[in-house]
Design a protein around this motif. Structure first.
Motif, short mmCIF file in Angstrom:
data_model
loop_
_atom_site.label_atom_id
_atom_site.label_comp_id
_atom_site.label_asym_id
_atom_site.label_seq_id
_atom_site.Cartn_x
_atom_site.Cartn_y
_atom_site.Cartn_z
N ALA A 26 10.50 110.56 -5.12
CA ALA A 26 10.27 110.07 -6.48
C ALA A 26 11.42 109.18 -6.92
O ALA A 26 12.58 109.44 -6.61
CB ALA A 26 10.13 111.24 -7.43
N THR A 27 11.08 108.13 -7.63
CA THR A 27 12.12 107.27 -8.20
C THR A 27 12.27 107.54 -9.69
O THR A 27 13.24 107.11 -10.30
CB THR A 27 11.78 105.78 -7.99
OG1 THR A 27 10.55 105.49 -8.66
CG2 THR A 27 11.68 105.44 -6.52
N VAL A 28 11.30 108.24 -10.28
CA VAL A 28 11.32 108.60 -11.70
C VAL A 28 11.56 110.09 -11.80
O VAL A 28 10.87 110.88 -11.15
CB VAL A 28 9.98 108.23 -12.38
CG1 VAL A 28 9.98 108.66 -13.83
CG2 VAL A 28 9.70 106.75 -12.25
N TYR A 75 6.63 110.24 -14.52
CA TYR A 75 6.75 110.99 -13.27
C TYR A 75 5.36 111.23 -12.66
O TYR A 75 5.15 110.98 -11.47
CB TYR A 75 7.45 112.32 -13.55
CG TYR A 75 7.67 113.19 -12.34
CD1 TYR A 75 8.78 112.99 -11.52
CD2 TYR A 75 6.81 114.24 -12.04
CE1 TYR A 75 9.00 113.80 -10.42
CE2 TYR A 75 7.03 115.06 -10.93
CZ TYR A 75 8.13 114.83 -10.13
OH TYR A 75 8.35 115.63 -9.03
N GLU A 78 3.73 108.02 -11.29
CA GLU A 78 4.27 107.65 -9.99
C GLU A 78 3.67 108.53 -8.89
O GLU A 78 3.26 108.03 -7.84
CB GLU A 78 5.79 107.77 -9.98
CG GLU A 78 6.39 107.41 -8.62
CD GLU A 78 7.90 107.51 -8.59
OE1 GLU A 78 8.55 106.46 -8.46
OE2 GLU A 78 8.42 108.65 -8.70
N GLN A 82 1.38 107.16 -5.81
CA GLN A 82 1.77 107.37 -4.41
C GLN A 82 0.66 108.07 -3.63
O GLN A 82 0.43 107.75 -2.47
CB GLN A 82 3.05 108.19 -4.33
CG GLN A 82 4.28 107.43 -4.74
CD GLN A 82 5.52 108.31 -4.77
OE1 GLN A 82 5.45 109.53 -4.66
NE2 GLN A 82 6.68 107.68 -4.92
#
Length: 172
Positions: A26-28, A75, A78, A82
């Motif tokens: 995760a980037t968030v 979140y 995302e 994905q």
């Protein structure tokens, strides 16, 4: 003969392993504050029907499956992007097997079970945007492969609804 069986099993494991999705990290970060609206009292009702249609045309309902109501936070958006990409269905064999979700993420969801006909309902839903998701899977649990997969839709609750919000979870 034994060597051939072990080689076939190893090859099958490699093939299956290659089909399983691996989710990038995760980037968030998960934000409990952003998801907190799910815990507020609301007046809306979300009703729905979850099913998939087999290639033969037979309809399979999400009988007894857990249906999740997930706040559409950054979140969650995302995670859904994905997993699903630009579709509303992911095949069973593509489920990620290495899910590393923030443990608090599940604490800010609501769940119910689909009835035998695939119908479900969430009541007292607060205003906000939500993902509604479940799985519709068939085939012997002990079988080499199963069919069906996970479905979702995005629902917006304004707080001004006078009728239940109806959602169809079919992957279309």
């Amino acid at each position: 003969m034994r060597t051939g069986i072990f080689a076939a099993a190893a090859l099958a494991g490699t093939i299956i392993g290659g089909c399983q999705a691996s989710r990038p990290p995760a980037t968030v970060a998960f934000s409990a504050e952003e998801a907190a609206f799910i815990r507020k009292p609301g007046a809306a009702t979300i009703t729905g029907h979850a099913f998939r249609t087999r290639p033969s045309g037979t309809v399979v309902h999400a009988a007894g499956e857990v249906v999740r109501l997930v706040p559409a936070t950054a979140y969650a958006r995302e995670r859904f992007q994905q997993l699903y990409g630009d579709r509303k269905f992911v095949p069973y064999q593509n489920y990620p097997r290495d899910d590393k979700a923030d443990p608090a993420y599940a604490e800010y969801t609501r769940t119910t079970k689909a009835e035998s006909n695939g119908r479900f309902s969430f009541d007292k839903v607060a205003p906000g945007r939500y993902f509604v998701t479940t799985q519709v899977v068939w085939g012997d649990e002990a079988a080499f492969t199963r069919q069906g997969g996970s479905v979702y839709d995005l629902v917006t609750v304004t707080g001004k609804e006078s009728e239940p919000i109806d959602v169809i979870l079919s992957g279309n």
